[in-house]
Design an enzyme around this catalytic site. Structure first.
Site: not given
Ligand SMILES: [Zn+2]
Length: 377
Positions: A90-93, A144, A186, A213, A263, A301, A303, A306, A332
């Site tokens: 990400d941009s850090g903003g 941004d 935005q 946003g 994300d 599941c 995984c 599990c 999990h």
């Protein structure tokens, strides 16, 4: 070599493929959050086994610790972390506005104090590009301004205008051809501002677009309205990334409105807190009813967690403060998210997304904690 292709659609939902210098990502995709160049509580081996194809890392955290130049000198994020697949930064903003002590915000950039040690730093579009080029992710974000929610309309309008100017400066400052730089839209929950932001950022012609946003406290229907409004405005042939979202339900609704990438800290943070996402709703492992429950967290599941452990054992580990509790429950939850995204993609390719969405939403609404079921001996 970077490329994106939409390979199938089902109603407005899209299934496709993002190709990066470090591998291919099937979309719709979920990116586990590796804030400080680590997905908390798990290892590369766990991430590979859970089926992660791309990780997110945070510019703000890494510029402060260990520093982007150190990461660059050790081979960028790939060399430094040992994760061979794609990364997105990400941009850090967003973190500057949410974590740091803001000292001064102007058209030039942001002066802030580190939340770690109070040291002073400046983040501008140019500096955000320099850091992200040092970190060396495959996909990076324009710098941004994310207005808080709620904010007066004038503040959102100002953030939109600044985001456009900063997007142009980010683009001018970005030079790595082995990275894709995405523009960010935005505009809060104001549809006209969203549209203005999208048209202005689109005019700069980025290879992909992020929607920022959202999921910052607005009512959920507002997010869906914004996404539905942006869907026909954003170019169909480029990837769309909804930043920081969300629950499995949010992701289903966003895929239904044409989003490709996601994300969120929920699966990892909730895993550490003993909250499990399952195909029969959410469950809290602290609940006394799991004291002698020999079933795996999610019988559907496959995984690592599990396959090997019971709810009773995980509850014990969690209450005893064992570190493996966080690891096993994070594994999990990540597997659940990644598997859900895979199944969404399959349903789109089969032209059955609408049915899948209805069925999945029904399952997710089940009260996982109270779900009836025999305790196996
Ligand atoms: Zn599992």
């Amino acid at each position: 070599m970077l490329a994106f292709a939409v390979e199938a659609t089902s109603e407005r939902a899209r299934a496709g493929r993002l190709t990066t210098p470090h591998g291919v990502v099937d979309t719709p995709a979920f990116m586990p959050v590796g804030t400080a160049a680590a997905v908390k509580a798990v290892t590369r081996r766990d991430l590979e086994e859970a089926g992660a194809q791309i990780l997110l890392a945070n510019t703000y955290h890494l510029m402060l610790r260990p520093g982007d130049e150190l990461v660059r000198d050790l081979g960028g994020l790939h060399g430094f972390t040992g994760w061979p697949g794609p990364f997105l930064t990400d941009s850090g903003g967003y973190q500057v506005f949410s974590l740091a002590k803001l000292r001064h915000l102007s058209d030039e950039g942001v002066m802030f104090q580190s939340h770690l040690d109070g040291s002073k730093h400046v983040l501008t579009p140019e500096r955000a590009m320099e850091i992200q080029q040092n970190l060396g992710a495959d996909v990076v974000m324009a710098f941004d301004e994310c207005a808080p929610h709620p904010a007066p309309r004038e503040a959102v309008e100002q953030a939109v205008a600044r985001t456009t100017r900063w997007a142009a400066r980010s683009r001018a400052a970005h030079g790595r051809e082995d990275q894709w730089l995405f523009g960010i839209v935005q505009g809060g929950v104001h549809l006209d501002l969203r549209e203005r932001s999208a048209r202005e950022v689109l005019a700069l012609d980025f290879p992909g677009y992020a929607i920022g946003g959202l999921s910052v406290g607005e009512p959920k229907p507002d997010m869906q309205v914004v996404l539905a409004h942006l869907d026909p405005i954003l170019p169909a042939e480029k990837p769309r990334y909804l930043m920081g979202v969300g629950t499995p339900e949010d992701i289903l609704e966003a895929v239904a409105r044409g989003v490709d990438m996601f994300d969120c800290v929920l699966p990892t943070r909730n895993g550490r807190n003993g909250q499990l996402f399952t195909s029969a709703g959410r469950l809290s492992i602290r609940n006394a009813r799991f004291r002698d429950d020999a079933r795996p967290p999610d019988p559907d599941c496959a995984c690592y967690t599990c396959r090997h452990h019971s709810r009773a054992y995980l509850r014990h580990l969690h209450l005893a403060g064992e570190m493996s509790a966080a690891t096993l429950m994070t594994i999990h939850n990540l597997a659940f998210y990644l598997d859900t995204l895979r199944r969404i993609g399959q349903s789109i390719r089969l032209g059955r997304f609408a049915q899948f969405r209805t069925e999945m939403l029904r399952q997710l609404a089940a009260p996982g904690d109270e779900a009836p079921g025999p305790h196996t001996p």
